[in-house]
Design an enzyme around this catalytic site. Structure first.
Site, PDB file in Angstrom:
ATOM      1  N   SER A   1       7.073  -1.901  -8.211  1.00  0.00           N
ATOM      2  CA  SER A   1       8.015  -2.820  -7.563  1.00  0.00           C
ATOM      3  C   SER A   1       7.343  -4.036  -6.948  1.00  0.00           C
ATOM      4  O   SER A   1       8.040  -4.931  -6.454  1.00  0.00           O
ATOM      5  CB  SER A   1       8.799  -2.079  -6.471  1.00  0.00           C
ATOM      6  OG  SER A   1       7.927  -1.586  -5.478  1.00  0.00           O
TER       7      SER A   1
ATOM      8  N   LYS B   1      14.033  -0.196   1.780  1.00  0.00           N
ATOM      9  CA  LYS B   1      13.381  -1.507   1.758  1.00  0.00           C
ATOM     10  C   LYS B   1      14.187  -2.537   2.536  1.00  0.00           C
ATOM     11  O   LYS B   1      13.620  -3.383   3.246  1.00  0.00           O
ATOM     12  CB  LYS B   1      13.183  -1.953   0.315  1.00  0.00           C
ATOM     13  CG  LYS B   1      12.155  -1.105  -0.446  1.00  0.00           C
ATOM     14  CD  LYS B   1      12.040  -1.518  -1.900  1.00  0.00           C
ATOM     15  CE  LYS B   1      11.006  -0.668  -2.626  1.00  0.00           C
ATOM     16  NZ  LYS B   1      10.870  -1.019  -4.060  1.00  0.00           N
TER      17      LYS B   1
END
Length: 824
Positions: free
Chosen positions: A718, A761
């Site tokens: 990511s 996140k």
């Protein structure tokens, strides 16, 4: 009388020698004894015996010519047989005639030579007279002496076993083999038939061979009998000793008032406990079989201890004991809401479970198909979000017992399935022990830290052993190695906790229902602190609400700048520290405060004096102020976190050989996947950098990519878009906006692929003060799980191409920004 005298037959043998002596003698037949040469036997005289004695004495008187009662006559003693007449006997001399102590007539006879019985003849008196051929022994040979020596040793051995030492001296003095063989007439171990066979055997060697065989057999029987006798005696002595000790122990217990416990652990006690216990029929049958084995086993046998421990364990397990569930859905939800703030996914799942359970119970479908109504849930989330405490709340909402099983660091399969009970110190597995501790077959069982179960090559794989425990289709017949019985776990509500999803084996994860607990927002933390943390810490510090209060601004400052975590564990510690400081102030400190300034109101401005300066301040603007630094988002075992990626370059050294494309150095303890993302980012810019004003020559030098916090391992795809942004910022000289963070995997063509952990996140971005977050377009459905207050505080932009991120994430520079915008 001429007929009674010795005579020779008129013939001779082949060598010319005379034949054996033949004499006419009266016969005395005995039924209860076999007389052999050399024996002296006393006889009580009945009518036939008196007739034989009288005939023998009469013949002796006639032969000697004197009429005296002291005349010693001779007669033939032969055994009386039931089916035929005897063929051999012994010539006996009448030693004495008199009366027994009771007055009955008796005689003492001394046996002499063997004789073969011939035809009947006439003689004086009423006795039977026969013709007797006297037999002589063969000459002694070396073989006969050897046999006699062997037989003598065997006889002495038998006498030693009977402690007949005086008889041993007599046997030692015997030197004649024939006399030694005929002395067997006194042997008590020979039967009448065996003695008769010795009587009929004239050959001394043959007699000795028979006696040796029989005596050896008798010695073997004596050895076996002696061993049996010793074993019986030892057993009797041991039993007598145990009986005496138990009687003494009973007396001691009686004096101490503990006599009611003296039978505990006995076979009868186990039988009565098994009959009274609520056990499945198969379990009861197996337990009774073990009680039978215990009854046959000795108290000193190790097996006795194993069986007793096993029976105690079986009796302690709640095989059929259950608690009644609360089916009130509204009340259960109220309990969950009172104990925990948020966590709607878990609460909804428990309420659904209760609703279905209540409907099945109402319709009589509680145990259809022999299956229970348990469930297997796994709660995955960072530390401090309330996974463990949630298990207690679920148990309270259901009205069930709660038990916790710690699995962190377990490496032995036997910890789950139990040890074989023949091992020293064997125990059942943790699942069985937890059921025993709970006291019911349907508790809420919390399997804590299931992601930290280990394995090695010597003690099996505990995670594999958990497959049967956590499989709803199999755990109704779970078999523990120690019990070796089927145990029904289908009624147990299993709650497993984990910090990281990736370390849970996929086969194990497939058997559990996944519920993620990603963390709390700032508002959630303030609400949790107000409802749960403050009352608990205030009570621990012996303070009351009238003595100290914290304002909401202080709580927000603690949650925002003094802690940076997904849960509330550190916040709880800071609140405890604040209350300790306040308690010290109110109690009078060494500085002279008398504690009279209650109540104390702790505001945001007071935190610096109580806790020091804030540890976490927004640093995104400072870190991204220079080109080549971009803010990414990542998920760790502690929850979501921001990740700064820094890029730098240096000109190529002319002395270095040209490999084409420059070199790339990666630091920060990156994993293989993250290293590949850096290579992809660099390749993408070299191919497509001209679209964003990047000169490929700027990427031809030595490029260094670093992810700070180098002591922490990092991996994952990511960070791909963040690396592209950092390299583009470095090559164009345009800093990355300080209010921007991003996450997503990038391909060689610039496509942004989906990633995991979107909620965690975004929570990390909010804590870090970021306002704009770029996520992959295919992760847009994940925004449904994000709290509304987080989405209101952030501008979340789903993108499908990395060019969309570069168009907005970089600070505008005249002459370049318009080109980037046009390309986008």
């Amino acid at each position: 009388m001429a007929d009674s005298a010795d005579r020779r037959s008129p013939g001779t043998d082949a060598a010319g020698a005379e034949t054996a002596t033949v004499r006419n003698l009266p016969v005395l037949s005995l039924t209860d004894v076999v007389v052999l040469p050399g024996m002296v036997v006393p006889l009580e005289l009945d009518e036939p015996a008196q007739a034989a004695i009288d005939a023998a004495r009469a013949a002796a008187t006639e032969t000697s010519g004197t009429d005296s009662d002291d005349s010693k006559g001779e007669l033939l003693i032969a055994p009386r047989l039931a089916d035929r007449y005897a063929t051999h006997g012994v010539v006996a001399t009448i030693e004495q005639v008199g009366r027994m102590a009771g007055g009955a007539p008796a005689a003492v006879l001394r046996a002499g030579r063997r004789a073969r019985i011939g035809v009947g003849v006439s003689g004086p008196g009423a006795a039977l007279w026969v013709e007797a051929e006297l037999l002589d022994d063969e000459p002694v040979t070396e073989r006969t002496r050897t046999l006699a020596t062997e037989y003598k040793s065997l006889v002495i051995a038998t006498l030693q076993k009977r402690d007949a030492w005086q008889v041993i001296d007599t046997v030692e003095k015997m030197t004649d083999p024939s006399t030694l063989a005929d002395a067997s007439g006194w042997a008590p171990y020979l039967t009448g038939e065996q003695k008769r066979q010795i009587l009929e055997t004239a050959d001394v060697a043959a007699r000795l061979e028979l006696l040796i065989e029989w005596t050896r057999a008798h010695l073997a029987e004596m050895d076996v009998a002696e061993k049996i006798r010793d074993d019986v005696r030892e057993g009797m002595e041991r039993n007598q000793r145990e009986f005496l000790l138990r009687q003494q122990l009973a007396a001691i217990r009686k004096e101490l008032g503990e006599d009611g416990e003296q039978e505990k652990g006995s076979v009868a006690d186990f039988r009565s406990r098994l009959e009274a216990a609520e056990l499945p029929e198969k379990v009861r049958e197996q337990a009774l079989r073990e009680v039978d084995r215990l009854e046959r086993a000795s108290d000193q046998s190790p097996e006795s201890g194993w069986i007793r421990t096993w029976l105690d364990t079986v009796l302690e397990i709640p095989w059929l004991v259950t608690t009644t569930d609360h089916h009130d859905v509204t009340a259960a939800r109220a309990v969950l809401d009172a104990d925990h703030h948020g966590l709607d996914d878990v609460k909804d799942r428990i309420v659904e479970y209760l609703a279905v359970r209540g409907r099945r119970a109402a319709r009589g479908l509680e145990l259809v198909g022999g299956r229970g109504s348990g469930a297997v849930l796994v709660l995955v989330g960072p530390p401090g979000v309330g996974k463990t405490s949630l298990g207690e709340s679920v148990a309270r909402a259901l009205g069930r017992k709660f038990v916790r099983v710690a699995l962190g660091g377990v490496r032995d399969e036997a910890e789950i399935r139990g040890h074989r009970r023949t091992y020293v110190g064997a125990l059942p597995g943790r699942i069985v022990r937890a059921l025993t501790e709970a006291g019911s077959r349907n508790p809420v069982m919390l399997l804590d830290e299931i992601d930290k179960v280990g394995a090695d090559g010597y003690r099996g794989d505990p995670a594999a052993a958990l497959l049967e425990v956590l499989d709803p289709a199999q755990n109704h017949t779970f078999r523990d190695h120690y019990l070796d019985l089927d145990l029904d776990l289908s009624d147990v509500l299993f709650l497993a906790t984990a910090n990281v999803l990736e370390t849970i084996p996929s086969a194990l994860l497939d058997r559990m229902e996944l519920i993620t607990m990603d963390g709390y927002t700032e508002d959630d933390k303030v609400a949790i602190a107000r409802s749960h943390l403050l009352p608990r810490q205030r009570e621990r510090a012996a303070l009351t609400a009238d003595e100290v209060t914290l304002t909401d601004e202080a709580l927000r400052e603690l949650a925002a700048n003094y802690t940076r975590e997904a849960g509330v564990r550190q916040l709880d510690r800071l609140l405890a520290k604040v209350f300790r400081k306040v308690a010290t102030r109110l109690s009078g400190s060494p500085s002279g405060n008398d504690g009279s300034d209650a109540p104390v109101v702790v505001d945001q401005a007071d935190l610096r004096g109580l806790l020091g300066r804030p540890r976490f301040l927004p640093e995104t603007a400072e870190r991204t102020a220079v080109p080549g630094v971009a803010t990414g988002l990542a998920v760790t075992g502690m929850g979501g976190d921001v990740l700064f990626i820094e890029a730098n370059t240096a000109p190529r050294d002319d002395s270095e050989p040209r490999r084409g494309g420059g070199s790339l150095t990666l630091t920060g303890q990156l994993g293989d996947v993250m290293k590949e993302s850096a290579q992809i980012a660099l390749s993408y810019l070299r191919s497509h950098g001209h679209r964003f004003g990047v000169d490929p020559a700027d990427l031809d030098g030595r490029i260094h990519l670093h992810v700070p916090a180098g002591a922490v391992p990092k991996d994952g795809p990511s960070a791909g878009v963040t690396m592209v942004t950092a390299l583009t910022s470095l090559a164009t000289g345009r800093p990355v906006r300080s209010d921007v963070a991003m996450t997503g995997e990038v391909t060689l063509n610039g496509r942004v692929l989906p990633i995991g952990g979107v909620k965690q996140k975004l929570l990390a971005a909010q804590r870090a003060g970021v306002t704009t977050v770029f996520i992959p377009a295919r992760n847009e459905p994940d925004l449904d799980d994000v709290p509304r207050e987080v989405l209101d505080a952030l501008t979340v932009k789903p993108v499908a191409d990395v060019a969309d991120i570069l168009a907005e994430a970089l600070e505008p520079i005249a002459g370049v920004d318009s080109e980037v915008a046009r390309v986008a």
